[in-house]
Scaffold this motif. Structure first.
Motif, PDB file in Angstrom:
ATOM      1  N   UNK A 194      50.856  41.392  43.129  1.00 15.40           N
ATOM      2  CA  UNK A 194      49.427  41.633  42.742  1.00 15.40           C
ATOM      3  C   UNK A 194      49.349  43.228  42.181  1.00 15.40           C
ATOM      4  N   UNK A 195      48.422  43.300  41.175  1.00 19.03           N
ATOM      5  CA  UNK A 195      48.133  44.663  40.674  1.00 19.03           C
ATOM      6  C   UNK A 195      47.695  45.345  41.899  1.00 19.03           C
ATOM      7  N   UNK A 196      48.114  46.782  41.799  1.00 21.16           N
ATOM      8  CA  UNK A 196      47.802  47.469  43.112  1.00 21.16           C
ATOM      9  C   UNK A 196      46.252  47.862  42.935  1.00 21.16           C
ATOM     10  N   UNK A 197      45.567  47.997  42.028  1.00 17.23           N
ATOM     11  CA  UNK A 197      44.217  48.270  41.995  1.00 17.23           C
ATOM     12  C   UNK A 197      43.327  46.824  42.374  1.00 17.23           C
ATOM     13  N   UNK A 255      43.841  44.995  44.743  1.00 16.71           N
ATOM     14  CA  UNK A 255      43.593  44.800  46.075  1.00 16.71           C
ATOM     15  C   UNK A 255      42.775  45.962  46.727  1.00 16.71           C
ATOM     16  N   UNK A 256      42.320  46.830  45.958  1.00 14.65           N
ATOM     17  CA  UNK A 256      41.430  47.885  46.681  1.00 14.65           C
ATOM     18  C   UNK A 256      40.325  47.193  47.185  1.00 14.65           C
ATOM     19  N   UNK A 278      37.448  47.992  44.961  1.00 20.30           N
ATOM     20  CA  UNK A 278      37.165  47.208  43.617  1.00 20.30           C
ATOM     21  C   UNK A 278      36.782  45.624  43.850  1.00 20.30           C
ATOM     22  N   UNK A 279      37.119  45.089  44.614  1.00 20.88           N
ATOM     23  CA  UNK A 279      36.816  43.635  44.859  1.00 20.88           C
ATOM     24  C   UNK A 279      35.683  43.416  45.823  1.00 20.88           C
ATOM     25  N   UNK A 299      40.914  40.995  37.906  1.00 16.61           N
ATOM     26  CA  UNK A 299      41.058  41.729  36.604  1.00 16.61           C
ATOM     27  C   UNK A 299      41.598  43.162  36.821  1.00 16.61           C
ATOM     28  N   UNK A 300      41.956  43.755  35.920  1.00 16.35           N
ATOM     29  CA  UNK A 300      42.164  45.149  35.970  1.00 16.35           C
ATOM     30  C   UNK A 300      41.962  45.622  34.373  1.00 16.35           C
ATOM     31  N   UNK A 336      51.656  48.799  38.187  1.00 13.72           N
ATOM     32  CA  UNK A 336      52.074  48.818  39.665  1.00 13.72           C
ATOM     33  C   UNK A 336      51.623  47.710  40.412  1.00 13.72           C
ATOM     34  N   UNK A 376      37.384  44.813  33.233  1.00 14.44           N
ATOM     35  CA  UNK A 376      38.338  44.958  34.380  1.00 14.44           C
ATOM     36  C   UNK A 376      38.329  46.384  35.097  1.00 14.44           C
TER      37      UNK A 376
END
Lengths: 261, 380
Positions: A49-52, A54-55, A58-59, A258-259, B126, B220
């Motif tokens: 999963x995109x690193x950002x 799982x912050x 962010x979510x 999303x990112x 990443x 996003x």
């Protein structure tokens, strides 16, 4: 090697463990991927999963918590159904008996506060999704499903509000359901409803309008209690479960959390 | 009328009463609404400064202090300790915290973009493995959630009042807390608008958001500068028309749905000396100095003539105004969206704006209806 380690190795090396978990201890890339892929619950997730994504900042984890609270509501709700009879004679006293005589009678508290928490959590989830622009293409349709799930959450809470059959319940539902009689065309006090008639016979009246359909009567009575019980325990949860499945599946299909594009 | 006993504590009784009277005053509907809107406006205008951690800490401490001191007042306390009102206190803190969190990250991202640095959320390539990085976050979140819910469960009993009795109506009879915003709308709109049309438009409008918002930026990640109109509109809907109206309906609406200041006793016998007037009355009687028309003209029924001023205003508002806005303030957005999207957005936007317009007119002019065709329950 301690006796516990040896016992652990013996369990993990045996046929039973191996039949349940078809991969080794998740310590390297391959077994960690297998841990997600070979578990029906965990495979809601992608393997990576995109690193950002799982912050926590962010979510806020709010969507997940909404789902978790939904599960808590299902479990406590099923247990409450063992004790509760949706009839005017018994409903109130079943609730009273539940708090006075039943071991773990606190389940009703958990059910009620969990419901409030779920309403708050789903709003915050919507706020987060909006403020990160996560409803934008390709996730438009999933946002729409989310809005329906928000409405269903409010309806679940609203239908459950009646079930204790106390003053708070009855009058809150009376206030809420009175709106339905003002539905245009379909409510007997709604605009234009008085025009719907055959000859001199009005087709829309208190005995057949939208409010009657909701309450199965002209007031909040025994039929309304049964109707709300079935809506609350069966109909809305089933619909919500189906839409939750679609919602989760679409997260994956629309590219995951999303990112920036 | 303040029946609250002087609570003592930090302030002398007379000071405390003067302060309470002042707070009761600024909580009156029009002040409460204006201050809320102004607060949101200041927050959105100064979000880069106002979300600095030091400012946020001060806001948290001031709000908590005001809330705790208010709880010394018996009338205010009697409202906030009601079991079903506890979620509202929780909601106010959570909404405040998460608004701060979101706009703090938007401020950081907007500054990064201005100076050409990558976003906080950048680096989408990443990737990390879900096991263990995500599943453990989820596990910890579930544990915290469970613990919080258990504590809440143990310390607060769910309400159970007297058995339901159709012959004894409580006063005020309030809907569940999350619907109090809609119940508040019943003051300003007929039930078919407040209870059917507006909720329908809210749901349709929310679903339509991704199909109307053609702004490709801000997808996003947290930002404000790239999506000013969308975020401001959503904030007005979420904070003002939803959260603020719920707070208002919970804390400031008492018996007979009358307004009561936060430190006022809910006196069920307080008269509501409000006579609301329609636009027809204002136009025909107060402005032209003649009677309200009761005769039709040719094939036009009398109620159309009577309500003509309101009909003209509403036709202008809903049918002409979108075209004017299209050529002025919404010019760029309209070009981006195309005709169908633009007019859908304009109708939803104008309906959303119609709510505060009618609320303010009621509070300031005792205004009731633009158009009141009571013959068919068609009142706007």
């Amino acid at each position: 090697m301690s006796v516990f380690d040896r016992f652990g190795n013996w369990v993990r090396g045996g046929q039973v463990w191996g039949s349940v978990f078809r991969h080794g201890v998740p310590r390297d890339r391959r077994t960690r991927a297998m841990a997600i892929l070979s578990n029906v619950f965990l495979h809601l997730h992608p393997v990576a999963i995109r690193k950002s994504g799982i912050r926590l900042s962010f979510t806020w984890c709010m969507g997940g918590l909404t789902f978790f609270l939904f599960l808590i509501e299902v479990v406590t709700g099923v247990l409450l159904m063992f004790y509760y009879r949706p009839t005017v004679e018994y409903a109130y006293f079943d609730i009273e008996g539940l708090r006075a005589h039943v071991t773990l009678g606190l389940l009703r508290e958990m059910h009620r506060w969990g419901a409030h928490a779920m309403v708050i959590a789903i709003w915050l989830h919507m706020l987060r999704v909006f403020l990160t622009g996560s409803y934008k293409p390709p996730r438009e349709f999933n946002w729409s499903i989310g809005v329906i799930l928000l409405v269903l959450t409010l309806l679940l809470s609203f239908t459950g509000y009646l079930l204790p059959w106390d003053q708070l319940a009855m009058w809150a539902i009376t206030v809420g359901s009175n709106m339905a009689r003002a539905t245009p065309l379909l409510g007997h006090e709604g605009p234009l409803a008085s025009l719907v008639m055959v000859g001199d016979v009005p087709l829309v009246h208190a005995g057949d309008d939208a409010r009657f359909g909701l309450l199965a009567g002209t007031f909040v009575g025994p039929n309304a209690l049964l109707r709300f019980y079935v809506l609350h325990c069966v109909f809305i949860p089933v619909v919500a479960t189906i839409l939750i499945a679609v919602h989760f599946w679409r997260i994956r299909k629309d590219g995951g959390v999303s990112g920036p594009l | 009328m303040t029946m609250a006993l002087p609570s003592g504590g930090l302030l002398a009784a007379s000071d405390s009463n003067a302060l309470k009277d002042f707070i009761n005053l600024i909580c009156e509907p029009h002040w409460f609404f204006i201050i809320s809107c102004a607060g949101l406006g200041v927050f959105l205008a100064g979000y880069r400064t106002l979300t600095k951690p030091a400012v946020a800490w001060i806001a948290l401490v001031v709000f908590t202090l005001a809330y705790v001191l208010s709880a010394l007042d018996p009338d205010f306390r009697s409202i906030i300790v009601k079991p079903d009102n506890v979620p509202i206190t929780i909601m106010m803190y959570l909404v405040g915290f998460f608004l701060w969190l979101a706009f703090r990250q938007a401020a950081v991202n907007d500054e990064k973009m201005a100076s050409g640095r990558p976003l906080t959320e950048a680096g989408s390539d990443d990737k990390v493995l879900v096991w263990p990085d995500l599943v453990y976050i989820e596990l910890i979140a579930l544990v915290f959630c469970t613990v919080a819910l258990m504590v809440w469960t143990v310390i607060l009993r769910a309400p159970l009042e007297q058995p339901a009795d159709p012959s004894v109506a409580p006063n005020p009879a309030k809907a569940p807390w999350y619907f109090l915003g809609l119940q508040e709308l019943l003051v300003y709109f007929d039930p078919w608008i407040a209870g059917v049309l507006l909720p329908g438009l809210i749901v349709v409008g929310l679903i339509a958001i991704p199909y109307m918002d053609k702004n490709p930026r801000g997808n996003g990640y947290y930002t404000f500068v790239e999506r000013r109109f969308a975020i401001t509109t959503f904030m007005v809907g979420f904070v003002i028309l939803w959260v603020v109206l719920i707070v208002f309906g919970t804390f400031l609406r008492g018996p007979n749905w009358n307004f009561f200041g936060p430190y006022e006793y809910w006196d069920p016998h307080r008269p509501a000396a409000l006579v609301n007037i329609n636009l027809a009355q204002i136009f025909w009687v107060q402005m032209l100095g003649r009677g309200i028309p009761t005769e039709g003209f040719a094939f036009i029924p009398h109620y159309v003539i009577r309500e003509l001023p309101g009909i003209v205003i509403l036709v202008f508002y809903f049918l002409v105004l979108p075209g004017i806005l299209r050529r002025t303030v919404f010019n760029r957005m309209g070009n981006q969206m195309g005709a169908v999207r633009y007019h859908l957005m304009a109708q939803l936007f104008l309906w959303m704006a119609f709510v505060p317009i009618k609320m303010v007119l009621r509070w300031t002019l005792n205004f009731k209806y633009f158009v009141a065709i009571t013959e068919f329950f068609l009142n706007f």
